[in-house]
Design an enzyme around this catalytic site. Structure first.
Site, mmCIF file in Angstrom:
data_model
loop_
_atom_site.group_PDB
_atom_site.id
_atom_site.type_symbol
_atom_site.label_atom_id
_atom_site.label_comp_id
_atom_site.label_asym_id
_atom_site.label_seq_id
_atom_site.Cartn_x
_atom_site.Cartn_y
_atom_site.Cartn_z
ATOM 1 N N ASP A 1 0.961 -1.961 12.373
ATOM 2 C CA ASP A 1 1.292 -2.474 11.037
ATOM 3 C C ASP A 1 1.594 -3.975 11.154
ATOM 4 O O ASP A 1 2.586 -4.370 11.762
ATOM 5 C CB ASP A 1 2.506 -1.721 10.481
ATOM 6 C CG ASP A 1 2.742 -2.069 9.027
ATOM 7 O OD1 ASP A 1 2.658 -1.172 8.175
ATOM 8 O OD2 ASP A 1 2.995 -3.275 8.732
ATOM 9 N N ASP B 1 5.017 -5.247 9.738
ATOM 10 C CA ASP B 1 6.145 -4.816 10.574
ATOM 11 C C ASP B 1 6.186 -5.585 11.888
ATOM 12 O O ASP B 1 7.256 -5.992 12.348
ATOM 13 C CB ASP B 1 6.059 -3.307 10.859
ATOM 14 C CG ASP B 1 6.434 -2.464 9.648
ATOM 15 O OD1 ASP B 1 7.004 -3.025 8.694
ATOM 16 O OD2 ASP B 1 6.154 -1.248 9.665
ATOM 17 N N ARG C 1 0.847 -1.176 0.000
ATOM 18 C CA ARG C 1 0.000 0.000 0.000
ATOM 19 C C ARG C 1 0.889 1.234 0.000
ATOM 20 O O ARG C 1 1.717 1.399 0.889
ATOM 21 C CB ARG C 1 -0.813 -0.067 1.293
ATOM 22 C CG ARG C 1 -1.947 0.831 1.406
ATOM 23 C CD ARG C 1 -2.771 0.424 2.612
ATOM 24 N NE ARG C 1 -2.249 0.938 3.858
ATOM 25 C CZ ARG C 1 -2.994 1.443 4.827
ATOM 26 N NH1 ARG C 1 -4.304 1.485 4.689
ATOM 27 N NH2 ARG C 1 -2.467 1.881 5.917
ATOM 28 N N THR D 1 -0.832 7.656 -0.979
ATOM 29 C CA THR D 1 -2.101 7.591 -1.712
ATOM 30 C C THR D 1 -3.027 6.500 -1.169
ATOM 31 O O THR D 1 -4.220 6.493 -1.471
ATOM 32 C CB THR D 1 -1.849 7.273 -3.197
ATOM 33 O OG1 THR D 1 -1.259 5.959 -3.273
ATOM 34 C CG2 THR D 1 -0.888 8.280 -3.830
HETATM 35 O O1 LIG Z 1 -6.999 -2.281 3.055
HETATM 36 P P1 LIG Z 1 -5.783 -1.488 2.724
HETATM 37 O O2 LIG Z 1 -5.955 -0.029 3.061
HETATM 38 O O3 LIG Z 1 -5.313 -1.685 1.334
HETATM 39 O O4 LIG Z 1 -4.634 -1.934 3.723
HETATM 40 C C1 LIG Z 1 -4.371 -3.250 4.040
HETATM 41 C C2 LIG Z 1 -3.063 -3.700 3.453
HETATM 42 O O5 LIG Z 1 -1.989 -3.057 4.131
HETATM 43 C C3 LIG Z 1 -1.098 -4.040 4.676
HETATM 44 O O6 LIG Z 1 -0.088 -4.384 3.797
HETATM 45 P P2 LIG Z 1 1.164 -3.434 3.514
HETATM 46 O O7 LIG Z 1 0.870 -2.514 2.400
HETATM 47 O O8 LIG Z 1 1.605 -2.817 4.802
HETATM 48 O O9 LIG Z 1 2.251 -4.419 2.961
HETATM 49 P P3 LIG Z 1 3.054 -5.585 3.692
HETATM 50 O O10 LIG Z 1 2.093 -6.720 3.874
HETATM 51 O O11 LIG Z 1 4.130 -5.887 2.717
HETATM 52 O O12 LIG Z 1 3.569 -5.060 4.993
HETATM 53 C C4 LIG Z 1 -2.022 -5.220 4.903
HETATM 54 O O13 LIG Z 1 -1.336 -6.438 5.061
HETATM 55 C C5 LIG Z 1 -2.914 -5.186 3.699
HETATM 56 O O14 LIG Z 1 -2.359 -5.817 2.560
HETATM 57 O O1 LIG Z 2 -3.971 -0.850 10.468
HETATM 58 C C1 LIG Z 2 -3.402 -1.260 9.441
HETATM 59 C C2 LIG Z 2 -3.787 -0.855 8.142
HETATM 60 C C3 LIG Z 2 -3.129 -1.361 7.065
HETATM 61 N N1 LIG Z 2 -2.106 -2.223 7.259
HETATM 62 C C4 LIG Z 2 -1.729 -2.610 8.498
HETATM 63 O O2 LIG Z 2 -0.783 -3.415 8.644
HETATM 64 N N2 LIG Z 2 -2.369 -2.113 9.550
#
Ligand SMILES: O=P(O)(O)OC[C@H]1O[C@H](OP(=O)(O)OP(=O)(O)O)[C@H](O)[C@@H]1O
Ligand SMILES: O=c1cc[nH]c(=O)[nH]1
Ligand SMILES: [Mg+2]
Length: 210
Positions: A201, A204, A105, A109
């Protein structure tokens, strides 16, 4: 709770989720809890799997016994946090086929950026369970499911740990045919698109990055 959204309110799920939310919970504890909770969620999300009767012999006699029918189901992890749910689900369903959708994400944006896509063959003949712990705006899951449908999937379910009402509404609008199973429907999103009260997150916390 309705056909589109199932919140798994089992006490073991809720207790483990509370431990995961706590900011003091370490990376290794977080990973272990996610693995345990995903086994419990797997039980609920696979409830509609079809079964058929097969003749077997017990030490006592022959019987017709239920076994899973049809093609092996496909678990699809939305990288990278989806892998935390995937591991526990594979403990329970070791013969499942596995796919990956690489998405992150954009922090400004909140739009998903795609970087990888690989799924099993014959997606049209399988139950496909897409997994990602967090359903926030819904942008990532809607994009991932668009990609799965393009690859032929017609029978899709979405499993997450936490859902925001905004993400549930977005999924219902874009993919009304995709039921969502979650451990919690949280309150809302904050101004940065994070789920509150949430757990921070997920990627993370799971992988010890920042
Ligand atoms: O519903 P949304 O607003 O799209 O957010 C949710 C997304 O954000 C996080 O991933 P992230 O982008 O942090 O990537 P990662 O899994 O690589 O940490 C999570 O695991 C989802 O994929
Ligand atoms: O709360 C949130 C939203 C998006 N992605 C995450 O990992 N946590
Ligand atoms: Mg992600």
């Amino acid at each position: 709770m309705n056909d589109h959204l199932t919140v798994v309110d089992h006490p073991l799920v809720q207790h483990k989720l509370t431990l995961m939310r706590r900011k003091e919970t370490s990376t290794s504890e977080f990973r272990q809890l996610l693995r345990e909770i995903s086994q419990l969620l797997a039980y609920e999300v696979t409830r509609p799997l079809p079964i058929e009767m097969r003749k077997i012999e017990t030490p006592m006699q022959e019987m017709d016994a239920p076994v899973l029918a049809g093609r092996k189901l496909a678990l699809v992890s939305i990288l990278r946090a989806g892998n935390g749910l995937l591991d526990g689900m594979l403990d329970l369903i070791p013969s499942a086929r596995v796919g990956f959708v690489g998405l992150y994400r954009d922090e400004e944006t909140l739009e998903p950026v795609e970087y990888y896509f690989k799924v099993p063959s014959e997606m049209d003949k399988r139950l496909v369970i897409a997994v990602d712990p967090m359903l926030a705006t819904g942008n990532s899951s809607v994009a991932a499911i668009d990609m799965l449908k393009k690859a032929g999937a017609t029978n899709i379910r979405f499993l997450c740990l936490l859902a925001a009402p905004e993400g549930v509404a977005r999924m219902k609008e874009a993919h009304p045919d995709v039921p969502i199973v979650t451990a919690s429907l949280d309150d809302c999103l904050n101004e940065k698109g994070y789920i509150v009260p949430g757990l921070g997150d997920a990627g993370d916390r799971m992988f010890g990055t920042k």
